[in-house]
Design an enzyme around this catalytic site. Structure first.
Site, PDB file in Angstrom:
ATOM      1  N   MET A   1      -8.709   5.675   9.875  1.00  0.00           N
ATOM      2  CA  MET A   1      -8.069   7.381   9.603  1.00  0.00           C
ATOM      3  C   MET A   1      -9.102   8.203  10.537  1.00  0.00           C
ATOM      4  O   MET A   1     -10.585   8.333  10.929  1.00  0.00           O
ATOM      5  CB  MET A   1      -7.711   7.559   8.232  1.00  0.00           C
ATOM      6  CG  MET A   1      -6.976   7.343   7.983  1.00  0.00           C
ATOM      7  SD  MET A   1      -7.141   6.955   5.851  1.00  0.00           S
ATOM      8  CE  MET A   1      -6.275   8.818   5.775  1.00  0.00           C
ATOM      9  N   HIS A   2      -8.458  10.008  10.791  1.00  0.00           N
ATOM     10  CA  HIS A   2      -8.984  11.083  11.001  1.00  0.00           C
ATOM     11  C   HIS A   2     -10.140  10.996  12.371  1.00  0.00           C
ATOM     12  O   HIS A   2     -10.915  12.021  12.833  1.00  0.00           O
ATOM     13  CB  HIS A   2     -10.631  10.829  10.533  1.00  0.00           C
ATOM     14  CG  HIS A   2     -10.173  10.678   8.726  1.00  0.00           C
ATOM     15  ND1 HIS A   2      -9.827  11.746   8.215  1.00  0.00           N
ATOM     16  CD2 HIS A   2     -10.322   9.530   8.025  1.00  0.00           C
ATOM     17  CE1 HIS A   2      -9.461  10.962   6.675  1.00  0.00           C
ATOM     18  NE2 HIS A   2     -10.338   9.650   6.918  1.00  0.00           N
TER      19      HIS A   2
ATOM     20  N   ASP B   1      -4.924   3.448   7.999  1.00  0.00           N
ATOM     21  CA  ASP B   1      -4.914   2.170   7.536  1.00  0.00           C
ATOM     22  C   ASP B   1      -4.783   2.324   6.248  1.00  0.00           C
ATOM     23  O   ASP B   1      -5.024   0.602   5.607  1.00  0.00           O
ATOM     24  CB  ASP B   1      -6.304   1.517   8.436  1.00  0.00           C
ATOM     25  CG  ASP B   1      -7.610   2.223   8.509  1.00  0.00           C
ATOM     26  OD1 ASP B   1      -7.421   3.506   7.394  1.00  0.00           O
ATOM     27  OD2 ASP B   1      -8.660   1.591   8.585  1.00  0.00           O
TER      28      ASP B   1
HETATM   29  O1  LIG Z   1     -12.067   7.683   7.542  1.00  0.00           O
HETATM   30  C1  LIG Z   1     -11.750   6.382   6.251  1.00  0.00           C
HETATM   31  C2  LIG Z   1     -10.653   6.451   5.142  1.00  0.00           C
HETATM   32  O2  LIG Z   1     -10.742   7.964   4.924  1.00  0.00           O
HETATM   33  C3  LIG Z   1     -11.549   4.990   6.635  1.00  0.00           C
HETATM   34  O3  LIG Z   1     -11.381   4.438   5.215  1.00  0.00           O
HETATM   35  C4  LIG Z   1     -11.164   4.485   8.255  1.00  0.00           C
HETATM   36  O4  LIG Z   1      -9.814   4.697   7.602  1.00  0.00           O
HETATM   37  C5  LIG Z   1     -11.210   3.433   8.985  1.00  0.00           C
HETATM   38  O5  LIG Z   1     -11.121   2.672   8.451  1.00  0.00           O
HETATM   39  P1  LIG Z   1     -11.699   1.080   8.568  1.00  0.00           P
HETATM   40  O6  LIG Z   1     -11.812   0.365  10.027  1.00  0.00           O
HETATM   41  O7  LIG Z   1     -12.963   0.538   7.821  1.00  0.00           O
HETATM   42  O8  LIG Z   1     -10.625  -0.190   7.673  1.00  0.00           O
END
Ligand SMILES: O=C(CO)[C@@H](O)[C@H](O)COP(=O)(O)O
Ligand SMILES: Nc1ncnc2c1ncn2[C@@H]1O[C@H](COP(=O)(O)OP(=O)(O)O)[C@@H](O)[C@H]1O
EC number: 2.7.1.17
Length: 487
Positions: A78-79, A237
């Site tokens: 995300m983000h 995700d």
């Molecule tokens: O920043 C967040 C949720 O707010 C993270 O959970 C990212 O979405 C990355 O996820 P992974 O690569 O660790 O699954």
């Protein structure tokens, strides 16, 4: 029919093919590099994501009856800020969710615009990894890139755009941009003004299970899949993982031990933590969720194993740990700063409490415990809100470790349900695609029929007591050194 789920993770893209009974027919993993150009910065190339996704799709299509492929759903980290120019070329490397360069912009949003206003506009406050502070950073530090930017999108939306040609996002992922009015599910005009963003630079909004288009003709040919394969909007995700582990509807919990660590609590009604320590986001099932996110989870263990112990034998290292609840060494897991609940990009990791008899195993154990203690900090915020959680699902690469699952049960004092597949976000993406293709009435129905719990790790009363005492000490360390991190 076959549904493809894609998990555009930080360490790799993981693709899977699922049949209509929820059976996984094939999984393909393709890695790509992660760049840390300066301390606290974290970037990836969207082109790397795309190339590896296409390669993975080719391998999947070759391994299954490709004529049966009906839908694709993408879940992704995300983000991240992905920017394209007017010719759809990537303007600069994507600035990721765990990038801490935006301390100044985050402070501006929280202190000058004010947390109260941000929470009214979006249901959240600014965290360094969110997308809006990154847009402000780019405007201030790379004005030529900001001027060139015609489209702003999230990582998984870049893949969906390349596959379908539709410039879109879904509510769960858009929630993490700090540009979305989460409660009312629309872009916040106030936030767009604050960030100097025009509506046409942002994607159209969809529910995660809604079909946004079909695969581009030339792409279907290259991949050897039918021309009419439907593509759904997909999800962030964590929301995708929640679908993949059956964490939908009211009061369900999922823990993800990926590069990041998250605790995700689903809800049918909208709610905000009054201090905004937990994120209040839309869910991929059409409702809402609260979430705490730590920036370094399985990545702490990976760093400790790969960089310091110089071993790839994670299991062997974990097998040598024999004294749960007896370890006096602590690890503060802030290798990339911390998001929930501290919101501190300057925080850094520490070992505490070593003596002459401290062993390598004690330190490995401390790293693994420190990650779960970090997640417990977010659970405590939820508990203070009156949310009681007796059990959780678990997913992510770290969930391959039985020791980590045992620590989770005992440090959180929760039963930990193990799902047949650990492929949380990928499986969720495939389920969303199946719902979009009308194989199920809705996400809840699909999850009821497809997601199976195969085992449960129960907390042990003796260990729960010992870990409770250790956690009470752990939570004292960050406030004690916080000022020094800043200095
Ligand atoms: O920043 C967040 C949720 O707010 C993270 O959970 C990212 O979405 C990355 O996820 P992974 O690569 O660790 O699954
Ligand atoms: N047995 C294990 N014990 C501990 N960590 C593991 C184990 N297997 C995989 N991991 C870790 O899981 C992480 C990858 O998990 P994943 O959920 O795929 O992350 P992401 O979605 O961020 O790419 C890596 O940091 C890897 O080191």
């Amino acid at each position: 029919m076959i549904y493809i789920g894609i998990d555009l993770g930080t360490s790799a893209v993981k693709l899977l093919a699922m049949d209509e009974n929820g059976i996984i027919q094939k999984v393909v993993t393709k890695e790509y590099p992660l760049y840390f150009p300066y301390p606290g910065w974290s970037e990836q190339n969207p082109e790397d994501w795309y190339e590896q996704t296409i390669q993975g799709l080719k391998e999947l299509a070759e391994a299954v009856d490709a004529s049966e492929i009906a839908g694709i759903g993408v879940g992704g980290q995300m983000h991240g800020l992905v920017t394209l120019d007017s010719k759809d070329q990537v303007v600069r490397p994507a600035i990721l969710w765990n990038d801490g360069r935006t301390g100044k912009q985050t402070e501006y949003l929280n202190e000058v615009i004010g947390k109260k206003k941000l929470s009214v506009y979006t249901a959240n406050i600014a965290f360094a990894g969110f997308t809006a502070p990154k847009i402000l950073w780019m405007k201030e530090n790379e004005p030529e890139n900001f001027e060139k930017t015609a489209k702003i999108m999230l990582p998984k939306d870049y893949i969906t755009y390349k596959l379908s040609g539709t410039f879109c996002t879904d509510y769960s992922d858009a929630s993490g941009m700090l540009l979305l009015d989460v409660k009312n599910k629309c872009w916040s005009s106030e936030m767009l003004d604050i960030c100097g963003v025009k509506r046409e630079q942002l994607p159209d909004l969809f529910e995660s299970y809604e079909v946004v288009g079909t695969i581009k003709g030339e792409m279907a040919e290259v991949l050897g899949i039918p021309q009419n394969v439907k593509i759904v909007a997909g999800a962030g995700d964590n929301a995708a993982a929640a679908v993949g582990t059956g964490t939908v509807g009211e009061g369900q919990c999922n823990i993800s031990l990926g590069t990041s660590g998250t605790i995700f609590i689903s809800s049918k009604s909208f709610g905000v933590d009054e201090n905004n320590a937990l994120h209040s986001f839309d869910h991929a099932d059409g409702y809402y969720h609260l979430m705490g996110c730590m920036l370094s989870a399985a990545s702490c263990n990976k760093w400790w194993m790969d960089e310091i112990l110089k071993t790839k034998e994670y299991q062997k290292e974990q097998d040598n740990i024999r004294k749960l609840g007896e370890n006096n060494v602590f690890f503060l897991p802030y290798l990339m700063g911390e998001r929930s609940p501290h919101n501190d990009p300057d925080a850094r990791a520490m070992f505490v409490g070593m003596s002459m008899d401290t062993t390598r195993e004690d330190m490995t154990q401390a790293v693994m415990e420190g990650v779960i203690f970090g997640l417990r900090d977010s659970l405590e915020v939820a508990r203070k809100l009156g949310i009681s959680i007796a059990r959780t699902k678990i997913c992510g690469g770290g969930a391959k470790s039985s020791l980590w699952k045992e620590m989770t049960a005992n440090i959180m004092n929760m039963e930990v349900d193990i799902i047949e597949t650990e492929e949380g976000p990928g499986y969720g993406g495939a389920i969303l695609a199946a719902v979009g293709c009308e194989a199920f009435a809705d996400v809840e129905d699909a999850v009821k029929q497809l997601v199976r719990v195969v085992d449960t790790v129960k907390p042990d009363a003796g260990l729960v007591k010992k870990y409770e005492q250790k956690y009470q000490k752990f939570k004292e360390f960050y406030p004690a050194v916080k000022k020094l991190f800043k200095e």
